[in-house]
Design a protein around this motif. Structure first.
Motif, short mmCIF file in Angstrom:
data_model
loop_
_atom_site.label_atom_id
_atom_site.label_comp_id
_atom_site.label_asym_id
_atom_site.label_seq_id
_atom_site.Cartn_x
_atom_site.Cartn_y
_atom_site.Cartn_z
N PRO A 505 0.89 -1.33 0.00
CA PRO A 505 -0.05 -0.05 0.01
C PRO A 505 0.87 1.50 0.10
N ASN A 506 2.00 1.18 0.73
CA ASN A 506 2.81 2.52 0.73
C ASN A 506 3.85 2.54 -0.15
N GLY A 507 4.00 1.27 -1.07
CA GLY A 507 5.21 1.40 -2.04
C GLY A 507 6.57 1.33 -1.56
N SER A 508 6.81 0.64 -0.39
CA SER A 508 8.04 0.69 0.11
C SER A 508 8.65 -0.83 0.57
N LEU A 509 9.97 -0.68 0.44
CA LEU A 509 10.68 -2.07 0.77
C LEU A 509 11.67 -1.91 1.78
N GLU A 510 11.37 -2.63 2.92
CA GLU A 510 12.30 -2.30 4.01
C GLU A 510 13.24 -3.56 3.81
N VAL A 511 14.64 -3.35 3.88
CA VAL A 511 15.65 -4.21 3.56
C VAL A 511 16.68 -4.48 4.82
N ALA A 512 17.26 -5.69 5.16
CA ALA A 512 18.25 -5.77 5.92
C ALA A 512 19.11 -7.06 5.76
N SER A 513 20.47 -7.03 6.08
CA SER A 513 21.22 -8.01 5.43
C SER A 513 22.14 -8.46 6.49
N ALA A 514 22.44 -9.58 6.61
CA ALA A 514 23.34 -10.45 7.49
C ALA A 514 24.50 -11.02 6.71
N GLY A 515 25.28 -10.11 5.80
CA GLY A 515 26.21 -10.58 5.01
C GLY A 515 25.80 -11.19 3.68
N GLU A 530 22.70 -2.64 -6.83
CA GLU A 530 23.16 -3.56 -5.72
C GLU A 530 22.69 -3.15 -4.40
N ILE A 531 22.05 -3.99 -3.57
CA ILE A 531 21.86 -3.69 -1.97
C ILE A 531 23.04 -4.53 -1.51
N LYS A 532 23.94 -3.57 -1.12
CA LYS A 532 25.13 -4.25 -0.66
C LYS A 532 24.83 -5.01 0.74
N PRO A 542 26.54 -12.33 18.75
CA PRO A 542 25.56 -11.33 18.89
C PRO A 542 26.13 -10.03 18.27
N SER A 543 25.03 -9.38 17.52
CA SER A 543 25.45 -8.36 16.81
C SER A 543 24.31 -7.48 16.63
N GLY A 544 24.49 -6.18 16.27
CA GLY A 544 23.12 -5.28 15.81
C GLY A 544 23.39 -5.27 14.45
N TYR A 545 22.07 -4.95 13.89
CA TYR A 545 21.73 -4.71 12.29
C TYR A 545 21.11 -3.56 12.09
N ARG A 546 21.14 -3.18 10.92
CA ARG A 546 20.44 -1.92 10.43
C ARG A 546 19.73 -2.13 9.27
N SER A 547 18.48 -1.46 9.18
CA SER A 547 17.77 -1.85 7.95
C SER A 547 17.43 -0.50 7.22
N THR A 548 17.26 -0.55 5.95
CA THR A 548 16.97 0.47 5.03
C THR A 548 15.70 0.30 4.18
N THR A 549 15.03 1.49 4.16
CA THR A 549 13.56 1.53 3.34
C THR A 549 13.90 1.97 1.96
N LEU A 550 13.37 1.48 0.91
CA LEU A 550 13.56 1.86 -0.36
C LEU A 550 12.18 1.89 -0.95
N GLU A 551 11.86 2.97 -1.82
CA GLU A 551 10.78 3.23 -2.61
C GLU A 551 10.69 2.27 -3.69
N VAL A 552 9.54 1.67 -4.24
CA VAL A 552 9.25 0.81 -5.10
C VAL A 552 8.26 1.00 -5.90
N ALA A 553 8.32 0.89 -7.21
CA ALA A 553 6.94 1.04 -7.98
C ALA A 553 6.72 0.01 -9.08
#
Length: 625
Positions: A505-515, A530-532, A542-553
């Protein structure tokens, strides 16, 4: 002379001549066969052992390169965090002796400048050593080489281990950030570890050596030969130039170069001018570091039993020839027909389900060996059947954990496929509705393949799924799943992961990577973005991770694939490569997700041209409509 004497001479003299010719021909054929069979065993044994060593080298390279990615992803490392990473990596892999980090990202850990730390395995556990003050890291030759080339490489080093200078094999990898060199990591292992691997694999040889592409001896067995004593391969001639052969003499270094490109073979090499001083030498490539495993056995030792075997057979022939026809017939029945009938009877009973029957033949002849082999094989048939049934069940269970069919919903289509390189694999993909128009997406690739990796992947999938359902954001979900895996995972097992949540509905893609990276093709573009990969793999620490939100269409395509998809090889040994896989994906962008996955796997199989996959292969496609 009496008739009996004439008849005896008429029979014995031609028989003796024929027997002498037959014994000579048998001796030549037996020696040739023994040498050929022994050479084939040596080649297979050398190839198998080289594959084991290559697998360990690839594990070292994977650990170092994964660590370099993880280090570059975090900009504000503290000294304790760097030591924690090094400590965790050494603890995870019992083969590794040590792991080192050189970090010069300004202003350095805790604002103290360049950091140089090392974690090594010792009698008391794992010791963390701060080498920052001991060495001027910027002037160390290997560090300078790593910094100037920004390329990974293998090297031999010596360290002081309990007061003894110990030879080590090290793999060094640069840490890069935005195309800039900010440090390096290395893993090392004792040279003696390769000797232990060779000893455990029972390499078929009298002596061996591991030689690098420059002819330097990496490791060797005691008494490997004068050509290896100085630490490098002697430049000696193996075969002189022949009129009907090559246009120059063949040297030992030519054979090393031939093996280094991926060929396993056995050569007959004369080590001196004495005819009997000839060795059969096997060459097998260790591909990751570009080394060659060289193993040898004396030809005289290989054929030592040939004369005894031939004379034993000749004696039996003479005895049979001089006995009466009746005794020959009786002997034929006793020696051949009776055991064959017994073997046939036992095989027939086993085919009817009676696995308790035994041949029970005594002696050391071929039929007795066959009978003993059957006696040993029958009890294993049921065990093998049960093992195969267990593997089949495990494969069915693992396949049941994957999405049963493509997802085709309003505004989006998703599809994926896993082809394991073993009966059970170490890859998985997943997608499912979260409600409120959101869909969770994931693809994981565990170290290795087979049953241990399959069980680890099943556990990781369950934790990731549960965490995504309970946590408010994707980064927290991955962190929670990793924490649970670290509490339960076995040493040496970890998994890279790409996860995303599509909000239609919001046209977004939240991504997170563990390597693990992902690739996004925008509508109207002709190249994937590339989404690195970021964050350390799951299961290390144990470790922290980060997510990124991308717009998709509409028209955007998300592609995620395990490295087994683009690292497959064709019969010539060429690797497919990521670029060719992405180019094929761009060409099929307008097709449904299911069709794109099918096209990509067809492309991989056409390239491999019948070659078996070296690793599990997984492809996941998400198309926004």
């Amino acid at each position: 002379m009496k008739l009996r004497g004439k008849v005896s001479i008429a029979i014995i003299v031609p028989l003796a001549i024929l027997l002498a010719l037959a014994i000579r021909a048998d001796l030549v054929e037996t020696r040739s066969r023994i040498i050929q069979e022994g050479s084939n065993r040596m080649r297979r044994s050398a190839r198998n052992v080289a594959t084991v060593i290559d697998g360990q080298c690839r594990r070292m390279a994977q650990v170092a390169e994964t660590a370099s990615i993880s280090v570059s992803d975090v900009k504000d490392w503290t000294r304790d965090e760097l030591f924690g990473l090094a400590h965790g990596i050494v603890a995870q892999d019992p083969i590794l002796f040590g792991f080192g980090i050189a970090w010069e990202a300004s202003p350095g850990p805790e604002r103290k400048g360049i950091f140089f730390g090392y974690a090594e395995r010792s009698l008391g556990g794992i010791e963390e050593i701060d080498l920052t003050a001991r060495y001027d890291i910027a002037k160390l030759p290997r560090y300078v080489q790593l910094k100037d080339s920004a390329e990974r490489f293998w090297d031999q080093i010596q360290i002081d281990k309990n007061g003894v200078r110990t030879r080590m094999i090290a793999y060094l990898a640069p840490v890069m950030s935005g195309g800039r060199f900010i440090g390096g990591v290395f893993v090392d292992v004792e040279v003696d570890a390769f000797g232990l691997m060779i000893e455990r694999r029972d390499l078929d040889c009298e002596d061996w050596a591991i030689v690098d592409e420059n002819g330097q001896v990496v490791a060797s067995s005691p008494g490997a030969g004068s050509e290896f004593e100085d630490g490098s391969v002697g430049d000696f001639v193996v075969r002189e130039r022949q009129d009907d052969g090559p246009d120059r003499a063949v040297r030992f270094e030519d054979l090393i170069a031939r093996a280094a490109v991926g060929e396993s073979f056995v050569e007959e090499i004369a080590t001196s001018a004495v005819d009997d001083d000839v060795r059969m030498v096997a060459f097998a490539p260790i591909e990751e570091p570009g080394w060659v495993l060289v193993s040898g056995r004396s030809r005289e030792v290989m054929t030592r039993n040939a004369d005894r075997l031939v004379l034993a057979r000749a004696g039996a022939v003479i005895a049979i020839a001089l006995t009466a026809i009746g005794i020959v017939l009786f002997g034929t029945w006793w020696v051949v027909l009776r055991p064959v009938r017994r073997i046939a009877e036992v095989v027939s009973r086993a085919a009817e389900g009676d696995r308790s029957a035994r041949v029970g033949l005594g002696g050391q002849d071929e039929l007795a060996m066959l009978g003993s082999a059957l006696d040993e094989a029958f009890p294993r048939l049921d065990e093998l059947a049960r093992t195969q049934a267990s593997l089949d069940s495990a494969r069915v269970v693992q396949e049941s954990l994957l999405p049963a069919e493509p997802l085709n919903d309003a505004g989006v289509s998703m599809a994926g496929r896993v082809i394991p390189s073993d009966q059970t694999g170490g890859d998985y993909f997943d997608y499912g509705e979260l409600g409120d128009g959101r869909i969770a997406i994931g693809l994981g690739d565990a170290t290795g393949h087979g049953m241990p990796s399959a069980l680890f992947v099943a556990t990781a999938r369950a934790y990731v799924r549960a965490s995504i359902m309970t946590e408010s954001d994707l980064a927290s979900a991955i962190e929670l799943a990793n924490h649970r895996l670290c509490l339960e995972s076995s040493a040496g097992l970890f998994m890279v992961l790409f996860a995303a949540i599509l909000d239609r509905p919001n046209g977004s893609l939240e991504v997170a990577s563990a390597g693990h990276p992902g690739f996004l093709l925008r509508s109207g573009e002709d190249r994937f973005e590339e989404i690195k990969a970021g964050g350390i793999p799951l299961g290390i620490q144990p470790s922290g991770y980060r997510s990124t939100t991308l717009e998709v269409a509409s028209g955007d395509v998300l592609l995620v694939a395990s490295d087994g998809a683009w690292e497959c090889r064709n019969p010539e040994g060429e690797i497919l490569g990521l670029d060719r896989l992405l180019e094929t994906a761009v060409a099929g962008r307008d097709r449904s997700a299911e069709s794109q996955v099918a096209d990509l796997f067809d492309f991989v199989h056409r390239f491999a041209d019948g070659q078996p996959l070296d690793d599990d292969c997984t492809i996941l496609v998400v198309r926004v409509d």
